[in-house]
Write a protein that holds these residues in place. Structure first.
Motif, PDB file in Angstrom:
ATOM      1  N   GLU A  32       0.850  -1.194   0.000  1.00  0.00           N
ATOM      2  CA  GLU A  32       0.000   0.000   0.000  1.00  0.00           C
ATOM      3  C   GLU A  32       0.884   1.242   0.000  1.00  0.00           C
ATOM      4  O   GLU A  32       2.083   1.178   0.237  1.00  0.00           O
ATOM      5  CB  GLU A  32      -0.933  -0.014   1.210  1.00  0.00           C
ATOM      6  CG  GLU A  32      -1.870  -1.206   1.261  1.00  0.00           C
ATOM      7  CD  GLU A  32      -2.848  -1.274   0.089  1.00  0.00           C
ATOM      8  OE1 GLU A  32      -3.306  -0.201  -0.363  1.00  0.00           O
ATOM      9  OE2 GLU A  32      -3.152  -2.385  -0.380  1.00  0.00           O
ATOM     10  N   GLU A  33       0.260   2.404  -0.235  1.00  0.00           N
ATOM     11  CA  GLU A  33       1.057   3.617  -0.449  1.00  0.00           C
ATOM     12  C   GLU A  33       1.835   4.053   0.785  1.00  0.00           C
ATOM     13  O   GLU A  33       2.968   4.543   0.673  1.00  0.00           O
ATOM     14  CB  GLU A  33       0.161   4.764  -0.915  1.00  0.00           C
ATOM     15  CG  GLU A  33       0.954   5.986  -1.361  1.00  0.00           C
ATOM     16  CD  GLU A  33       0.089   7.164  -1.730  1.00  0.00           C
ATOM     17  OE1 GLU A  33      -0.025   7.442  -2.934  1.00  0.00           O
ATOM     18  OE2 GLU A  33      -0.478   7.810  -0.827  1.00  0.00           O
ATOM     19  N   ASP A  34       1.267   3.901   1.983  1.00  0.00           N
ATOM     20  CA  ASP A  34       1.980   4.381   3.166  1.00  0.00           C
ATOM     21  C   ASP A  34       3.286   3.622   3.403  1.00  0.00           C
ATOM     22  O   ASP A  34       4.333   4.256   3.564  1.00  0.00           O
ATOM     23  CB  ASP A  34       1.091   4.312   4.403  1.00  0.00           C
ATOM     24  CG  ASP A  34       1.743   4.956   5.607  1.00  0.00           C
ATOM     25  OD1 ASP A  34       1.805   6.195   5.670  1.00  0.00           O
ATOM     26  OD2 ASP A  34       2.231   4.208   6.488  1.00  0.00           O
ATOM     27  N   PRO A  35       3.295   2.294   3.407  1.00  0.00           N
ATOM     28  CA  PRO A  35       4.597   1.622   3.540  1.00  0.00           C
ATOM     29  C   PRO A  35       5.535   1.893   2.375  1.00  0.00           C
ATOM     30  O   PRO A  35       6.749   1.986   2.555  1.00  0.00           O
ATOM     31  CB  PRO A  35       4.230   0.138   3.647  1.00  0.00           C
ATOM     32  CG  PRO A  35       2.819   0.021   3.236  1.00  0.00           C
ATOM     33  CD  PRO A  35       2.179   1.345   3.501  1.00  0.00           C
ATOM     34  N   HIS A  36       4.981   2.051   1.178  1.00  0.00           N
ATOM     35  CA  HIS A  36       5.822   2.426   0.033  1.00  0.00           C
ATOM     36  C   HIS A  36       6.529   3.745   0.313  1.00  0.00           C
ATOM     37  O   HIS A  36       7.728   3.890   0.060  1.00  0.00           O
ATOM     38  CB  HIS A  36       4.963   2.539  -1.222  1.00  0.00           C
ATOM     39  CG  HIS A  36       5.634   3.241  -2.366  1.00  0.00           C
ATOM     40  ND1 HIS A  36       6.569   2.631  -3.172  1.00  0.00           N
ATOM     41  CD2 HIS A  36       5.524   4.520  -2.829  1.00  0.00           C
ATOM     42  CE1 HIS A  36       6.996   3.489  -4.084  1.00  0.00           C
ATOM     43  NE2 HIS A  36       6.389   4.648  -3.893  1.00  0.00           N
ATOM     44  N   ALA A  37       5.775   4.728   0.832  1.00  0.00           N
ATOM     45  CA  ALA A  37       6.344   6.055   1.064  1.00  0.00           C
ATOM     46  C   ALA A  37       7.410   6.045   2.151  1.00  0.00           C
ATOM     47  O   ALA A  37       8.246   6.948   2.204  1.00  0.00           O
ATOM     48  CB  ALA A  37       5.235   7.039   1.439  1.00  0.00           C
ATOM     49  N   ARG A  38       7.421   5.053   2.980  1.00  0.00           N
ATOM     50  CA  ARG A  38       8.404   4.990   4.063  1.00  0.00           C
ATOM     51  C   ARG A  38       9.772   4.519   3.569  1.00  0.00           C
ATOM     52  O   ARG A  38      10.796   4.886   4.153  1.00  0.00           O
ATOM     53  CB  ARG A  38       7.899   4.086   5.180  1.00  0.00           C
ATOM     54  CG  ARG A  38       6.662   4.644   5.862  1.00  0.00           C
ATOM     55  CD  ARG A  38       6.143   3.755   6.971  1.00  0.00           C
ATOM     56  NE  ARG A  38       4.875   4.246   7.477  1.00  0.00           N
ATOM     57  CZ  ARG A  38       4.747   5.231   8.361  1.00  0.00           C
ATOM     58  NH1 ARG A  38       5.826   5.814   8.848  1.00  0.00           N
ATOM     59  NH2 ARG A  38       3.553   5.622   8.764  1.00  0.00           N
ATOM     60  N   SER A  39       9.794   3.738   2.480  1.00  0.00           N
ATOM     61  CA  SER A  39      11.089   3.238   1.995  1.00  0.00           C
ATOM     62  C   SER A  39      10.917   2.502   0.677  1.00  0.00           C
ATOM     63  O   SER A  39      10.121   1.546   0.594  1.00  0.00           O
ATOM     64  CB  SER A  39      11.707   2.291   3.039  1.00  0.00           C
ATOM     65  OG  SER A  39      12.981   1.865   2.646  1.00  0.00           O
ATOM     66  N   HIS A  40      11.670   2.918  -0.348  1.00  0.00           N
ATOM     67  CA  HIS A  40      11.610   2.249  -1.640  1.00  0.00           C
ATOM     68  C   HIS A  40      12.766   2.726  -2.509  1.00  0.00           C
ATOM     69  O   HIS A  40      13.332   3.789  -2.272  1.00  0.00           O
ATOM     70  CB  HIS A  40      10.284   2.543  -2.349  1.00  0.00           C
ATOM     71  CG  HIS A  40      10.061   4.000  -2.602  1.00  0.00           C
ATOM     72  ND1 HIS A  40       9.395   4.806  -1.724  1.00  0.00           N
ATOM     73  CD2 HIS A  40      10.419   4.817  -3.629  1.00  0.00           C
ATOM     74  CE1 HIS A  40       9.354   6.040  -2.182  1.00  0.00           C
ATOM     75  NE2 HIS A  40       9.979   6.083  -3.344  1.00  0.00           N
TER      76      HIS A  40
END
Length: 533
Positions: A32-40
């Motif tokens: 989902e977008e929130d975990p993506h925004a935390r690290s990628h």
């Protein structure tokens, strides 16, 4: 859970080589977008497992494009690879070791969203020394009624949420076309702002690159900087640029924009060649009309989707997630496509502008065309809003809403539970005991994909609300709001520190510090290929 197919893996080194060599590759984060925004990784595109059937045909238009999927150990990547394979994608791999494997191999990790665009904006400011003014300096100019105009380069809806008092909404791709008419006196200072930094920088530098004679500056740190300075923002403003442009002004802007595009080495093509490229399907092709939403709906070239130029530069990873793809832009004025393309070319995108268009070419009206291979949802047992209302008068029916969490909080059917599709196996055991389930979302399109999965997990009958929650609302039936009955956490969307009006100061300061550090991160990553003219 068992899978019908085993998938190969691609290493960090292999993915990095593809990026450096400009091979086509879609590095897909299926969280989902929130975990993506935390690290990628820098060029990782976020296509969540929950919405693959809806998003993949649009964002990954060529079914034999090399796709590398990953998660952070949640078990989503294998499921996503299987689903992509079922959708007809033929070259799907898993990233070796997932996100942790990327980091262990020495890969740089970024946070937030639309990172390639934001990092590029910081690089532009670093190399071109784009002039800017702090919020108190701009406030002082406005207070003494100096000869200035403030142009807000965001989308109009963002502008309406909060804006610099007295500013005018001129979304980024419109700036070069409209600035000379808004500020005809070359002595008038033009100040460009956004919510944070990127669109302010790119907007101001667009005007400078195009040779607008006025002094041009960016509002440093946008509305975030304005708020941190303790200065009041306006809300609900409606000042917009005049869509009618004087012919002489348009011609001057077109000549300037073409010159900038040529300096950036933008490619040229024709309508017929662009269509032939798309039909050949040997490359991933994205075709975008970069004008305003109103102009697009009034008439566009068949096969071209809408992407306002400023947002295309700001959200390149969302609109065109295949790195190494070919991007084709069109407008009817020779300004917006060329200016947008000039930035994409500097972002190491193979980009072309369609030349030689006439009014007759903009023959298709209305909303965007469907993707070339839209996925048909499964057949479903549907229930009308009126019949659902009757069922809810007695026990035994549980409603699950798979819309976005923001939409759910805004309004939902009384008693409905919010759930994220990718977490269905964890959610199902925690739900109240039910004789039957009814699933919905905004339109029930996503809910139709969920229904058979929920039925298989629970062994209970599952119906789909016909027309979704929108139909329920249109029928005048009651709704409730708020964070009630969250079966899944609100991780489907990352809360941006520059959106809305109630963000903590610490979050805003932290966001600015992060942006300041992006140029150094680009250097450590080394895969971007950006150049600044």
């Amino acid at each position: 859970m068992t899978f019908a197919k085993e998938f190969s893996t691609r290493s960090f080194e292999d993915v990095r080589r593809a990026l450096l060599e400009r091979d086509e590759i879609a590095l897909v984060d299926v969280r989902e977008e929130d975990p993506h925004a935390r690290s990628h990784p820098l060029f990782a595109a976020n296509l969540s497992l929950s919405r693959l059937e809806l998003d993949a045909p649009l964002r990954l238009p060529r079914r034999n494009v090399p796709i590398v999927v990953f998660d952070d150990g949640e078990g989503l990547a294998q499921r996503a690879a299987q689903r992509l394979s079922e959708l007809g994608y033929t070259d799907v791999s898993l990233l070796a070791g997932g996100l942790k494997g990327w980091a262990r191999a020495g890969g740089e990790l970024f946070k937030d969203v639309n990172v390639p665009s934001k990092a590029f904006g910081e690089l532009v400011e670093s190399e071109r020394h784009t002039p800017s003014l702090e919020a108190p300096q701009v406030q002082a100019l406005l207070d003494r009624e100096a000869d200035v105009v403030v142009l807000d380069a965001r989308r109009f809806d963002e502008y309406q949420t909060m804006n610099i008092p007295g500013s005018v909404s001129v979304p980024g791709a419109e700036l070069v076309l409209r600035a000379r008419q808004i500020a005809p006196d070359p002595a008038t200072r033009i100040i460009v702002n956004c919510a944070g930094r990127t669109r302010s920088i790119i907007g101001a530098q667009s005007l400078i690159n195009a040779g607008v004679p006025n002094p041009v500056v960016a509002l440093r740190n946008g509305t975030i900087g304005w708020t941190l300075a303790g200065q009041a923002l306006a809300h609900g403003s409606s000042r917009r640029f005049d869509p009618k442009t004087d012919d002489a002004v348009r011609l001057a802007a077109a000549l300037a924009a073409r010159s900038v595009a040529d300096r950036a080495r933008v490619g040229r093509t024709s309508r017929d060649e662009a269509r032939r490229w798309a039909d050949e399907a040997v490359r991933s092709i994205y075709r975008f009309d970069v004008r305003s939403p109103e102009e697009y709906e009034a008439g566009h070239i068949p096969g071209f989707r809408h992407a306002p130029g400023g947002q295309l530069v700001q959200e390149t990873d969302m609109f065109a997630p295949v790195r190494g793809a070919r991007v084709i832009l069109a407008d009817n004025d020779g300004v917006r496509a060329n200016m947008t393309a000039s930035w994409l070319a500097q972002m190491n995108v193979e980009v072309y502008v369609v030349d030689g268009l006439t009014a007759a070419d903009f023959s298709e009206k209305g909303a965007a065309p469907a993707p070339r291979f839209a996925v048909t949802p499964p057949a479903a047992d549907e229930i009308s809003p009126a019949d659902l209302l009757t069922l809810l008068q007695s026990r035994g029916t549980v409603v699950l809403d798979f819309t976005t969490s923001a939409n759910y909080v805004k309004r939902h059917i009384p008693g409905a539970w919010f759930a994220i599709r990718s977490q269905l196996d964890q959610v199902a055991p925690e739900l109240p005991d039910a004789q039957r389930y009814v699933v919905t979302c905004g339109s029930s399109l996503l809910a139709r994909f969920v229904a058979p999965e929920l039925a298989a997990l629970t062994g209970k009958p599952v119906q789909v609300l016909s027309g979704g929650t929108a139909a329920w609302v249109d029928a005048g039936l009651p709704v409730e709001s708020g964070e009630t009955r969250l079966a899944s956490p609100r991780i489907d969307r990352y809360r941006r520190p520059y959106e809305g009006t109630d963000n903590p100061r610490e979050a805003m300061n932290g966001y600015l510090e992060w942006e300041y550090g992006l140029v150094a991160q680009l250097g450590r990553d080394g895969t971007h290929g950006f150049h600044v003219i």
